[in-house]
Design an enzyme around this catalytic site. Structure first.
Site: not given
Ligand code: CP
Ligand code: NVA
Length: 310
Positions: A269, A297, A229, A138, A141, A111
């Site tokens: 999400c 997930r 989101d 993502h 997701q 990530r």
């Molecule tokens: N939806 C999602 O990716 O959540 P986190 O940021 O908690 O991993």
């Molecule tokens: N769009 C959000 C998603 C979090 C899971 C971010 O990138 O922070």
């Protein structure tokens, strides 16, 4: 014991666009099966003794826990690697990191900020690299999202998915997945928050119908799925005030859900910000499938890992 074919072994999952409709469906089918096995507490050690390294350059609740628990339930081990604690944070190259980690691990989940960093890691690693979120995508997701939609409706083809708010990373991956799986995708965003043109092109080229609109109320008419989101993604904290102003009116509340009709489901999400992109009553209301989506997930990523890790 559930059988897993070899054809996807060694593949990375950095973008939904790189996987075919059939490959995505293979993940979803296995995810359904693994969910059933997990709920029945039937052992399914498809990856005994394998190790997943999980590099995090941004915070996480769901991604971290679902990957770590997921690899454990498959008979392997997860290793949490905070990017700041790795030599990567002190200038070791992505290439060298990829080469070295490939000598210890069986797969890497990452990530981070730049999509290009994930691609570079995948190009240089001898093991599969899984994208656990970047600024522009993502994909894990999106797997859980489409799994949840199929679970609720029993099909994907022909459903109308309406995404409301910021046309961000989550929107991009869901759009491409929807297009590949035969769903009609509508993004209702303010003009400055439209999804990336390139991603829209990719989704349309995949054969999907993608509509970009600016009126949330009109967009949700006839929708099967309402999706939203956060308005301020990780790394955008300085823009929060402006985003709250610009995105006002694009949140999902009871009125908007009623306009979509009683058969529509609501997805998010997570994490959620009550009263901004979604209200608490909708999140916990009868049409919310958000908690199943969060659970999925785990199942979707287990299926992905079981298919790609050798
Ligand atoms: N939806 C999602 O990716 O959540 P986190 O940021 O908690 O991993
Ligand atoms: N769009 C959000 C998603 C979090 C899971 C971010 O990138 O922070």
């Amino acid at each position: 014991m559930v059988a897993v074919a070899d054809r996807l072994k060694g593949r990375s999952f950095t973008r939904v666009a790189e996987w075919s409709r059939e490959e995505l469906l293979e993940v979803l089918d296995l995810a359904d099966e693994l969910k059933r096995l997990q709920q029945a507490r039937e052992e399914h050690h498809l990856l005994p003794g394998r190790t997943l390294g999980m590099i995090f350059q941004k915070p996480s609740t769901r991604t971290r826990v679902s990957f770590e628990v997921g690899i454990f339930q498959l008979g392997g081990t997860g290793l949490y690697l905070s990017a700041g604690d790795l030599q990567l944070g002190r200038g070791e190259t992505i290439k060298d990191t990829a080469v070295v980690l490939s000598r210890y691990l069986d797969a890497i989940m990452i990530r981070t900020f730049a999509q290009s960093d994930v691609e570079e890691l995948a190009e240089n690693a001898a093991i599969p690299v899984i994208n656990g979120l970047t600024d522009s995508s993502h994909p894990c997701q999106a797997l859980a999202d489409v799994m949840t939609i199929r679970e609720r409706f029993g099909r994907l083809e022909g459903l109308k998915v309406v995404y409301l708010g910021d046309g961000n990373n989550v929107c991009a991956s869901l759009m491409v997945a929807s297009a590949k799986l035969g769903m009609d995708f509508v993004a209702a965003t303010p003009p400055g928050y439209r999804p990336d043109d390139e991603v829209v092109k990719v989704a349309r080229a995949a054969g999907g119908s993608v509509e970009l609109v600016e009126d949330p109320g009109g967009a949700v008419e006839g929708a099967d799925v309402l999706y939203t989101d956060v308005w301020t993604s990780m790394g955008q904290e300085d823009e929060r005030k402006k985003r709250l102003r610009d995105l006002a009116g694009f949140g999902i509340d009871g009125q908007l859900v009623a306009r979509a009709g009683s058969d529509a489901i609501v997805l998010h999400c997570l994490p959620a910000h009550y009263g901004e992109e979604i209200t608490e009553d909708v999140l916990y209301g009868p049409q919310s499938a958000v908690w199943d989506e969060a659970e999925n997930r785990l199942h979707a990523q287990k299926a992905l890992m079981a298919l790609v890790i050798r």
